[in-house]
Write a protein that holds these residues in place. Structure first.
Motif, PDB file in Angstrom:
ATOM      1  N   ILE A 284       0.841  -1.206   0.000  1.00 52.54           N
ATOM      2  CA  ILE A 284       0.000   0.000   0.000  1.00 52.54           C
ATOM      3  C   ILE A 284       0.878   1.261   0.000  1.00 52.54           C
ATOM      4  N   ASN A 285       2.032   1.154   0.660  1.00 51.72           N
ATOM      5  CA  ASN A 285       2.940   2.322   0.723  1.00 51.72           C
ATOM      6  C   ASN A 285       3.836   2.436  -0.504  1.00 51.72           C
ATOM      7  N   GLY A 286       3.581   1.620  -1.510  1.00 50.99           N
ATOM      8  CA  GLY A 286       4.302   1.793  -2.774  1.00 50.99           C
ATOM      9  C   GLY A 286       5.561   0.961  -2.909  1.00 50.99           C
ATOM     10  N   GLU A 287       5.797   0.049  -1.971  1.00 54.65           N
ATOM     11  CA  GLU A 287       6.974  -0.825  -2.105  1.00 54.65           C
ATOM     12  C   GLU A 287       6.660  -1.953  -3.078  1.00 54.65           C
ATOM     13  N   THR A 288       7.671  -2.418  -3.757  1.00 49.72           N
ATOM     14  CA  THR A 288       7.489  -3.566  -4.646  1.00 49.72           C
ATOM     15  C   THR A 288       8.807  -4.289  -4.848  1.00 49.72           C
ATOM     16  N   MET A 289       8.732  -5.545  -5.310  1.00 52.92           N
ATOM     17  CA  MET A 289       9.917  -6.369  -5.581  1.00 52.92           C
ATOM     18  C   MET A 289      10.778  -6.556  -4.326  1.00 52.92           C
ATOM     19  N   LYS A 290      10.105  -6.613  -3.175  1.00 56.17           N
ATOM     20  CA  LYS A 290      10.838  -6.776  -1.914  1.00 56.17           C
ATOM     21  C   LYS A 290      10.240  -7.907  -1.095  1.00 56.17           C
ATOM     22  N   MET A 291      11.031  -8.338  -0.118  1.00 54.52           N
ATOM     23  CA  MET A 291      10.570  -9.357   0.814  1.00 54.52           C
ATOM     24  C   MET A 291      10.531  -8.741   2.202  1.00 54.52           C
ATOM     25  N   VAL A 292       9.478  -9.034   2.963  1.00 56.97           N
ATOM     26  CA  VAL A 292       9.471  -8.582   4.359  1.00 56.97           C
ATOM     27  C   VAL A 292      10.134  -9.667   5.200  1.00 56.97           C
ATOM     28  N   GLY A 293      10.908  -9.256   6.189  1.00 57.33           N
ATOM     29  CA  GLY A 293      11.552 -10.249   7.049  1.00 57.33           C
ATOM     30  C   GLY A 293      11.685  -9.724   8.456  1.00 57.33           C
ATOM     31  N   LEU A 294      12.079 -10.596   9.349  1.00 53.97           N
ATOM     32  CA  LEU A 294      12.308 -10.194  10.735  1.00 53.97           C
ATOM     33  C   LEU A 294      13.802 -10.215  10.972  1.00 53.97           C
ATOM     34  N   PHE A 295      14.333  -9.069  11.297  1.00 56.74           N
ATOM     35  CA  PHE A 295      15.772  -8.930  11.504  1.00 56.74           C
ATOM     36  C   PHE A 295      15.967  -8.368  12.899  1.00 56.74           C
ATOM     37  N   GLY A 296      16.494  -9.171  13.835  1.00 58.59           N
ATOM     38  CA  GLY A 296      16.678  -8.667  15.205  1.00 58.59           C
ATOM     39  C   GLY A 296      15.407  -8.094  15.787  1.00 58.59           C
ATOM     40  N   ASN A 297      14.287  -8.777  15.594  1.00 56.62           N
ATOM     41  CA  ASN A 297      12.952  -8.375  16.077  1.00 56.62           C
ATOM     42  C   ASN A 297      12.385  -7.117  15.438  1.00 56.62           C
ATOM     43  N   GLN A 298      12.998  -6.658  14.371  1.00 58.68           N
ATOM     44  CA  GLN A 298      12.444  -5.525  13.621  1.00 58.68           C
ATOM     45  C   GLN A 298      12.032  -6.017  12.237  1.00 58.68           C
ATOM     46  N   ILE A 299      10.937  -5.495  11.733  1.00 56.71           N
ATOM     47  CA  ILE A 299      10.543  -5.824  10.360  1.00 56.71           C
ATOM     48  C   ILE A 299      11.449  -5.051   9.406  1.00 56.71           C
ATOM     49  N   LYS A 300      11.947  -5.779   8.410  1.00 62.59           N
ATOM     50  CA  LYS A 300      12.874  -5.150   7.467  1.00 62.59           C
ATOM     51  C   LYS A 300      12.513  -5.581   6.045  1.00 62.59           C
ATOM     52  N   LEU A 301      12.732  -4.681   5.095  1.00 58.60           N
ATOM     53  CA  LEU A 301      12.493  -5.035   3.682  1.00 58.60           C
ATOM     54  C   LEU A 301      13.830  -5.321   3.015  1.00 58.60           C
ATOM     55  N   THR A 302      13.864  -6.387   2.231  1.00 59.41           N
ATOM     56  CA  THR A 302      15.071  -6.754   1.476  1.00 59.41           C
ATOM     57  C   THR A 302      14.631  -6.951   0.029  1.00 59.41           C
ATOM     58  N   SER A 303      15.443  -6.529  -0.931  1.00 54.93           N
ATOM     59  CA  SER A 303      15.018  -6.730  -2.320  1.00 54.93           C
ATOM     60  C   SER A 303      14.959  -8.231  -2.613  1.00 54.93           C
ATOM     61  N   LEU A 304      14.046  -8.609  -3.492  1.00 57.29           N
ATOM     62  CA  LEU A 304      13.919 -10.033  -3.837  1.00 57.29           C
ATOM     63  C   LEU A 304      15.245 -10.560  -4.388  1.00 57.29           C
ATOM     64  N   SER A 305      15.951  -9.715  -5.160  1.00 56.58           N
ATOM     65  CA  SER A 305      17.238 -10.157  -5.724  1.00 56.58           C
ATOM     66  C   SER A 305      18.207 -10.519  -4.615  1.00 56.58           C
ATOM     67  N   GLU A 306      18.298  -9.639  -3.618  1.00 55.80           N
ATOM     68  CA  GLU A 306      19.254  -9.890  -2.533  1.00 55.80           C
ATOM     69  C   GLU A 306      18.852 -11.134  -1.733  1.00 55.80           C
ATOM     70  N   ALA A 307      17.551 -11.260  -1.466  1.00 55.66           N
ATOM     71  CA  ALA A 307      17.068 -12.421  -0.693  1.00 55.66           C
ATOM     72  C   ALA A 307      17.430 -13.714  -1.417  1.00 55.66           C
ATOM     73  N   LEU A 308      17.376 -13.666  -2.755  1.00 55.28           N
ATOM     74  CA  LEU A 308      17.661 -14.874  -3.528  1.00 55.28           C
ATOM     75  C   LEU A 308      19.150 -15.113  -3.706  1.00 55.28           C
ATOM     76  N   GLU A 309      19.887 -14.016  -3.983  1.00 53.44           N
ATOM     77  CA  GLU A 309      21.317 -14.186  -4.261  1.00 53.44           C
ATOM     78  C   GLU A 309      22.068 -14.748  -3.063  1.00 53.44           C
ATOM     79  N   SER A 310      21.729 -14.267  -1.887  1.00 54.22           N
ATOM     80  CA  SER A 310      22.468 -14.755  -0.708  1.00 54.22           C
ATOM     81  C   SER A 310      21.574 -15.664   0.105  1.00 54.22           C
ATOM     82  N   HIS A 311      20.790 -16.533  -0.619  1.00 55.22           N
ATOM     83  CA  HIS A 311      19.732 -17.246   0.086  1.00 55.22           C
ATOM     84  C   HIS A 311      20.218 -18.314   1.047  1.00 55.22           C
ATOM     85  N   ASN A 312      21.398 -18.857   0.791  1.00 53.80           N
ATOM     86  CA  ASN A 312      21.779 -19.992   1.632  1.00 53.80           C
ATOM     87  C   ASN A 312      22.037 -19.620   3.082  1.00 53.80           C
TER      88      ASN A 312
END
Ligand code: F6P
Length: 328
Positions: A284-312
């Motif tokens: 709704i806030n205009g974000e796209t091509m990103k993944m939501v995640g939990l990082f140190g108990n904070q919600i964080k957005l990471t680009s789909l490319s980054e989430a996939l490239e360093s997925h292991n």
């Protein structure tokens, strides 16, 4: 300028994971709260191609928070890898005026979402939903905590019978090419050894460890075998070990798909709710091509490319060392 998204669809794709329903509920209700029209796609990308898209209201996600699996069903869809499949899927979305998509799944799901977003410009946000915990950008993926608890419960039971009979058990767990479930459940169940995809433990080292245990009066031993390790399945490994180490009677248990089912843990219900809420707000806030995640108990957005490239999943050497020390 922020797009004025009006119609949002949610889907689950790839392997199901406990907590997906909590996430679907959060996506649908957050969208409705903000005045959006909400849709559910049945059977992931296959449902996009088959035009199996239903309208959802707040009541269509009642009483699902505690359920395992996914009410939207899921699939591993080969047709969506083809341009022709994606084109049909996009046409079906366009016909319904759907301009935002939340996809819940693992790396295969995100690979599809990334290509789909790049090709057609559809606004898309991913939620990491897989028991494997193998996506970069979130400390935890949805379903992983429940899966570990399921594995621990099973191994506790195996321990009872292993100890009663003085046996050696090889227990095979899932994770595809990630040893995250294996390592965490080895710590929590006090397993004597663990074989991981990320670390080559030779069978010689494994046998040495088991011999040490036997010589210090361990009555039973449990070895956790992760999917994707270099020696293959638990049956093969048990056979190879048995040829050189005959101290214990040896048994094998493959936990299989029971690791994917069951009511989500409190942690996964909360994680699913947080990630679903965050994913819809992000769209709704205009974000796209990103993944939501939990990082140190904070919600964080990471680009789909980054989430996939360093997925292991990166093996935590300190945890492996600790497992080794605590199981002497
Ligand atoms: O990605 C989740 C997972 O359960 C993996 O751990 C496992 O390798 C795979 O899915 C099994 O897939 P399927 O259910 O399609 O056999």
């Amino acid at each position: 300028m922020k797009p004025n998204i009006k119609n949002i669809a949610v889907l689950t794709s790839g392997g199901d994971a406990p907590g997906m329903n909590a996430c679907i509920r959060a996506v649908v209700r957050t969208g409705i709260y903000h005045g959006k029209n909400m849709f559910g796609v049945i059977q992931g990308y296959q449902g996009l191609i088959n035009n199996n898209i239903i309208s959802m209201d707040a009541r269509s996600v009642s009483n699902i928070l505690h359920l395992g699996g996914t009410i939207l069903k899921t699939a591993r869809c080969l047709a969506f890898k083809e341009d022709s499949g994606m084109e049909i899927a996009f046409k079906n979305l366009q016909e319904k005026g759907i301009d935002g998509l939340v996809v819940i799944g693992g790396d295969g799901t995100f690979t599809g979402a990334k290509r789909f977003g790049e090709k057609f410009g559809i606004n898309v946000i991913g939620v990491p939903g897989t028991i494997d915990n193998d996506l970069y950008g979130s400390d935890f993926t949805l379903g992983y905590d429940t899966a570990i608890n399921t594995v621990i419960e099973a191994i506790d039971k195996i321990r009872d019978t292993a100890d009663s009979h003085d046996r050696l058990f090889f227990v095979e767990v899932m994770g595809r090419d990630s040893g995250c479930i294996a390592l965490r459940s080895a710590i929590a169940s006090g397993a004597e050894a663990v074989l991981l995809p990320e670390r080559e433990t030779s069978l010689k080292e494994l046998i040495t460890k088991l011999k040490e245990g036997a010589s210090t009066k361990k009555s039973s031993s449990i070895v956790i075998v992760s999917e994707g390790n270099k020696y293959g399945g638990a049956y093969d490994i048990a056979k190879s070990v048995k040829r050189k180490f005959t101290h214990y009677d040896t048994k094998v248990t493959i936990l299989g798909h029971l690791q994917r089912g069951g009511s989500p843990s409190g942690f996964d219900r909360i994680l699913g709710s947080r990630l679903g809420f965050a994913a819809t707000n992000a769209l709704i806030n205009g974000e796209t091509m990103k993944m939501v995640g939990l990082f140190g108990n904070q919600i964080k957005l990471t680009s789909l490319s980054e989430a996939l490239e360093s997925h292991n999943y990166k093996l935590e050497e300190d945890l492996l060392e600790m497992t080794h020390v605590l199981s002497i």
